[in-house]
Design a protein around this motif. Sequence first.
Motif, PDB file in Angstrom:
ATOM      1  N   GLU A 161      44.037  77.031 -47.528  1.00 31.98           N
ATOM      2  CA  GLU A 161      44.294  75.747 -48.184  1.00 31.98           C
ATOM      3  C   GLU A 161      43.018  74.928 -48.326  1.00 31.98           C
ATOM      4  N   LEU A 162      42.137  75.014 -47.337  1.00 37.34           N
ATOM      5  CA  LEU A 162      40.861  74.304 -47.417  1.00 37.34           C
ATOM      6  C   LEU A 162      40.014  74.834 -48.561  1.00 37.34           C
TER       7      LEU A 162
ATOM      8  N   TYR B  43      45.084  63.518 -51.939  1.00 36.06           N
ATOM      9  CA  TYR B  43      44.872  64.958 -51.768  1.00 36.06           C
ATOM     10  C   TYR B  43      43.472  65.232 -51.207  1.00 36.06           C
ATOM     11  N   ALA B  44      42.482  64.478 -51.667  1.00 36.20           N
ATOM     12  CA  ALA B  44      41.119  64.657 -51.160  1.00 36.20           C
ATOM     13  C   ALA B  44      41.066  64.378 -49.664  1.00 36.20           C
ATOM     14  N   GLU B  45      41.774  63.348 -49.235  1.00 33.83           N
ATOM     15  CA  GLU B  45      41.811  63.042 -47.805  1.00 33.83           C
ATOM     16  C   GLU B  45      42.431  64.200 -47.024  1.00 33.83           C
ATOM     17  N   LYS B  46      43.442  64.822 -47.588  1.00 30.67           N
ATOM     18  CA  LYS B  46      44.075  65.977 -46.943  1.00 30.67           C
ATOM     19  C   LYS B  46      43.079  67.125 -46.789  1.00 30.67           C
ATOM     20  N   VAL B  47      42.299  67.388 -47.830  1.00 38.82           N
ATOM     21  CA  VAL B  47      41.313  68.466 -47.772  1.00 38.82           C
ATOM     22  C   VAL B  47      40.238  68.156 -46.741  1.00 38.82           C
TER      23      VAL B  47
ATOM     24  N   MET C  58      39.198  70.229 -43.322  1.00 43.87           N
ATOM     25  CA  MET C  58      37.846  70.644 -42.984  1.00 43.87           C
ATOM     26  C   MET C  58      37.489  70.183 -41.578  1.00 43.87           C
ATOM     27  N   ARG C  59      37.839  68.939 -41.245  1.00 42.99           N
ATOM     28  CA  ARG C  59      37.567  68.426 -39.902  1.00 42.99           C
ATOM     29  C   ARG C  59      38.283  69.269 -38.851  1.00 42.99           C
ATOM     30  N   LYS C  60      39.547  69.588 -39.101  1.00 44.26           N
ATOM     31  CA  LYS C  60      40.337  70.336 -38.125  1.00 44.26           C
ATOM     32  C   LYS C  60      39.783  71.743 -37.933  1.00 44.26           C
ATOM     33  N   ILE C  61      39.405  72.404 -39.007  1.00 43.04           N
ATOM     34  CA  ILE C  61      38.864  73.757 -38.887  1.00 43.04           C
ATOM     35  C   ILE C  61      37.531  73.744 -38.150  1.00 43.04           C
ATOM     36  N   ARG C  62      36.700  72.737 -38.431  1.00 44.89           N
ATOM     37  CA  ARG C  62      35.447  72.624 -37.681  1.00 44.89           C
ATOM     38  C   ARG C  62      35.729  72.476 -36.196  1.00 44.89           C
ATOM     39  N   PHE C  63      36.715  71.647 -35.858  1.00 42.95           N
ATOM     40  CA  PHE C  63      37.062  71.447 -34.452  1.00 42.95           C
ATOM     41  C   PHE C  63      37.647  72.717 -33.838  1.00 42.95           C
ATOM     42  N   ASP C  64      38.575  73.356 -34.546  1.00 44.39           N
ATOM     43  CA  ASP C  64      39.212  74.560 -34.022  1.00 44.39           C
ATOM     44  C   ASP C  64      38.197  75.670 -33.784  1.00 44.39           C
ATOM     45  N   VAL C  65      37.316  75.891 -34.760  1.00 44.24           N
ATOM     46  CA  VAL C  65      36.303  76.942 -34.610  1.00 44.24           C
ATOM     47  C   VAL C  65      35.335  76.577 -33.492  1.00 44.24           C
ATOM     48  N   GLY C  66      34.891  75.327 -33.474  1.00 46.29           N
ATOM     49  CA  GLY C  66      33.962  74.902 -32.430  1.00 46.29           C
ATOM     50  C   GLY C  66      34.535  75.086 -31.038  1.00 46.29           C
TER      51      GLY C  66
END
Length: 478
Positions: free
Chosen positions: A304-305, A351-355, A359-367
């Motif tokens: 989705e990102l 929608y931009a805020e959702k994207v 991105m923030r969540k994936i950065r956190f999850d991966v980190g």
Amino acid sequence: MKLQEYAAYDATELAELVRGRDVTAVELIRLAREAHDRINPTINAVIELYDDAESVPGSDDGPFAGVPFLRKDISSTEAGRLYECGSRLYRGYRPTVDSYFVERARAGGLRLIGRTTTTELGVSGLSETVMCGITRNPWNLDRTAGGSSSGSGAAVAAGIVPMASASDGGGSTRIPASYCGLVGLNPSRGRISGGPNGQDPGHGMSRRFVLCRTIRDAAAALDVLSGSYPGDPFLIPQPKRAYVEELSQPAGRLKVGVALSSWAEVKLDPEIRDRVAETAKALEEMGHVVEEIGPPFSASEYRELITGSYYVGYSRLEAQARALGRKLDQTTLELLNLVIYEKAKTLPLSYAEKVFELMRKIRFDVGSAVQAYDLLLTPTMAHTALPHDTYSMNLGSMPADKLLTFDAAICQYIGVFSATGQPSISLPLFDSADGLPIGIQIVGRFADEATVLRVARDLEQAIPWASRRPPVFAGTSE
């Protein structure tokens, strides 16, 4: 110097010959033209070789003094030169400014002698456009060279130049590196400026660099091209020493997380999985601690990102078309890009805020998932170079939503690190049973290109690739 000699050297060695007065920059440019004239009709990697190539500017004593260099026709601009982004929308457009990337390339001695093909607006991991035609892989002409840095990958692999510019917003440097048997580094976010008119490309997803054939060329290029400028949105820790000097430093004993499973819907080719495992064994023999890791993110959120990033980015197209005095329709855009643009117009601002939140969540999850590791070891791609007709920007065999989903999935190991901003490099360590390159990816901690390069150097020595050449190569005797 003969063409066979020219094509065999990397950029570092060619520059040493220029500084030693064994060859001149003009002679190298003439050899690049000879290679182009011989090879480009077959692979269609170079969209324009400058008529005045022999007189282009460049430092005579930089690290790459006199070395011919090609510019990917998107991301970086040369004042007065065509910049067409692989699209009829930009046909004939000539910017009025040099990008900082171009300024630094010239200061480092590189001679920018032409433009390479790219997919339209940088979209797609394949290598075909209405405007430029098909760019073919020198290892197998029926396979894609990868996108979006298509022409740069094919041109370097075929020996037209030893190095060419690339950019990567979801894998566009590392895909052609993997498919064409090259070194493809995507530096940390903020390491190389996108200015003066693209400081935040892809909202932090996209970075510029090069495709080349050796680790020492990648290290030297990072020294030449790195630097911050006023207006850059990201501040990044600076290296302790020049990256070329890092190649003389030991790697130390590192903890490495290795990916041996699929991270998205496209399944990992068993042969590539075996080559990743072989690389892991080589790292263990070097003294590193290696353990398997699972997917560090949600595949559905990642998909989705990536697809959402297209929609957010395409909201700017209308203003660009207006500035160019053109309209957005099938005469200026390929169907996939037109469909993305039309859908982007219907999406609310929220929608931009959702994207951005994804991105923030994936950065956190991966980190959080990889914080215990110094490096990650993954496939670059889940498969070797795809046939040209796997899908089409004209949507003949695959609708837009399915195409975007597939494109995200084939980039499952690389797009995520465009989002996190971590440095990652594709290394041409292996060939498949049918003779196609297999890229292996090393991912470092944010701002730690030094460790990535040192380990890449060790793997280059342990599993050397310098002698491997594609069937279509400028240095091959006729």
